[in-house]
Design a protein around this motif. Structure first.
Motif, mmCIF file in Angstrom:
data_model
loop_
_atom_site.group_PDB
_atom_site.id
_atom_site.type_symbol
_atom_site.label_atom_id
_atom_site.label_comp_id
_atom_site.label_asym_id
_atom_site.label_seq_id
_atom_site.Cartn_x
_atom_site.Cartn_y
_atom_site.Cartn_z
ATOM 1 N N LEU A 29 0.830 -1.208 0.000
ATOM 2 C CA LEU A 29 0.000 0.000 0.000
ATOM 3 C C LEU A 29 0.865 1.259 0.000
ATOM 4 C CD1 LEU A 29 -2.850 -1.039 2.458
ATOM 5 C CD2 LEU A 29 -3.033 -0.705 -0.014
ATOM 6 N N LEU A 30 1.931 1.236 0.775
ATOM 7 C CA LEU A 30 2.857 2.373 0.778
ATOM 8 C C LEU A 30 3.488 2.563 -0.597
ATOM 9 C CD1 LEU A 30 4.661 1.828 4.208
ATOM 10 C CD2 LEU A 30 3.046 3.653 3.637
ATOM 11 N N LEU A 31 3.862 1.474 -1.220
ATOM 12 C CA LEU A 31 4.486 1.544 -2.545
ATOM 13 C C LEU A 31 3.518 2.067 -3.595
ATOM 14 C CD1 LEU A 31 6.461 -1.806 -2.455
ATOM 15 C CD2 LEU A 31 7.464 0.467 -2.679
ATOM 16 N N THR A 32 2.297 1.563 -3.591
ATOM 17 C CA THR A 32 1.328 1.981 -4.608
ATOM 18 C C THR A 32 0.863 3.417 -4.378
ATOM 19 O OG1 THR A 32 -0.497 0.986 -3.369
ATOM 20 C CG2 THR A 32 0.509 -0.340 -5.120
ATOM 21 N N ALA A 33 0.881 3.868 -3.128
ATOM 22 C CA ALA A 33 0.475 5.240 -2.831
ATOM 23 C C ALA A 33 1.620 6.230 -3.016
ATOM 24 C CB ALA A 33 -0.067 5.324 -1.401
ATOM 25 N N SER A 115 5.394 -9.209 -5.903
ATOM 26 C CA SER A 115 4.682 -8.004 -6.334
ATOM 27 C C SER A 115 5.356 -6.753 -5.777
ATOM 28 C CB SER A 115 3.224 -8.079 -5.867
ATOM 29 O OG SER A 115 2.534 -6.923 -6.206
ATOM 30 N N ASN A 116 5.715 -6.781 -4.500
ATOM 31 C CA ASN A 116 6.393 -5.632 -3.886
ATOM 32 C C ASN A 116 7.744 -5.377 -4.547
ATOM 33 O OD1 ASN A 116 4.232 -5.428 -2.194
ATOM 34 N ND2 ASN A 116 5.331 -5.942 -0.329
ATOM 35 N N GLU A 117 8.425 -6.444 -4.910
ATOM 36 C CA GLU A 117 9.710 -6.290 -5.593
ATOM 37 C C GLU A 117 9.529 -5.601 -6.941
ATOM 38 O OE1 GLU A 117 13.410 -9.026 -7.250
ATOM 39 O OE2 GLU A 117 11.976 -9.897 -5.852
ATOM 40 N N GLN A 118 8.469 -5.952 -7.659
ATOM 41 C CA GLN A 118 8.192 -5.297 -8.939
ATOM 42 C C GLN A 118 7.889 -3.812 -8.742
ATOM 43 O OE1 GLN A 118 5.042 -7.572 -10.720
ATOM 44 N NE2 GLN A 118 6.416 -9.144 -11.508
ATOM 45 N N PHE A 119 7.106 -3.504 -7.706
ATOM 46 C CA PHE A 119 6.809 -2.100 -7.411
ATOM 47 C C PHE A 119 8.088 -1.332 -7.081
ATOM 48 C CE2 PHE A 119 2.330 -3.427 -6.334
ATOM 49 C CZ PHE A 119 1.726 -2.659 -7.317
ATOM 50 N N LEU A 120 8.972 -1.951 -6.302
ATOM 51 C CA LEU A 120 10.226 -1.296 -5.940
ATOM 52 C C LEU A 120 11.104 -1.070 -7.161
ATOM 53 C CD1 LEU A 120 11.113 -3.064 -2.579
ATOM 54 C CD2 LEU A 120 10.702 -0.627 -2.920
#
Length: 160
Positions: A29-33, A115-120
């Motif tokens: 959520l932090l990453l997407t926001a 998924s978080n790794e892709q966002f990062l």
């Protein structure tokens, strides 16, 4: 009895895996926001839960060995192997349900991690692109205190 302790440890480990899932979703959520300011806090919380999961896994291994010794099974068996060797069908069902639930939790955690790794990676790429776009406009100071990019001008020898 060791099997009761093992069952209690498995429940605690499953709760920790749920907490890890929550922390990873929170991080997502932090990453997407785009709230990168809070990412170090989120990452630290994930690492703290991972440490607790690791400790719980070690305790589980010790308890599995104790139960396996009581049941006459190899002490280095897995939880699934212990469930298959359970002398009581009720304990076999309890252990099997723990194995199934923990496998499902592990799959969900892996998916969130990926998924978080892709966002990062996307955030890093975006930051690098933004910095690359800003670089020519920012310029640097030379030894005379002047700013600007002087690489656009070239000295050409016209005698060639």
């Amino acid at each position: 009895m060791a099997i009761h302790e093992l069952s209690a440890l498995l429940w605690r480990e499953r709760e920790l895996l749920d907490l890890l899932t929550f922390k990873l979703e929170e991080e997502q959520l932090l990453l997407t926001a785009g709230k990168s300011r809070w990412l170090p806090h989120g990452t630290r919380e994930v690492e703290q839960v991972l440490e607790r999961v690791s400790q719980a896994g070690l305790a589980r291994t010790v308890e599995i060995a104790a139960v396996a010794a009581q049941w006459g099974v190899s002490q280095d068996c897995s939880l699934a192997e212990l469930a298959a060797a359970a002398p009581d069908p009720a304990w076999a069902e309890v252990l099997t349900s723990h194995v199934t639930a923990m496998r499902q939790q592990a799959a969900a955690i892996k998916e969130l991690r990926d998924s978080n790794e892709q966002f990062l990676r996307a955030a890093v790429r975006s930051t690098q692109e933004t910095l690359a776009d800003l670089k020519p406009a920012a310029g640097t100071y030379d030894s005379h205190g002047r700013t600007g990019d002087r690489s656009a001008s070239h000295l050409v020898d016209r005698q060639f």
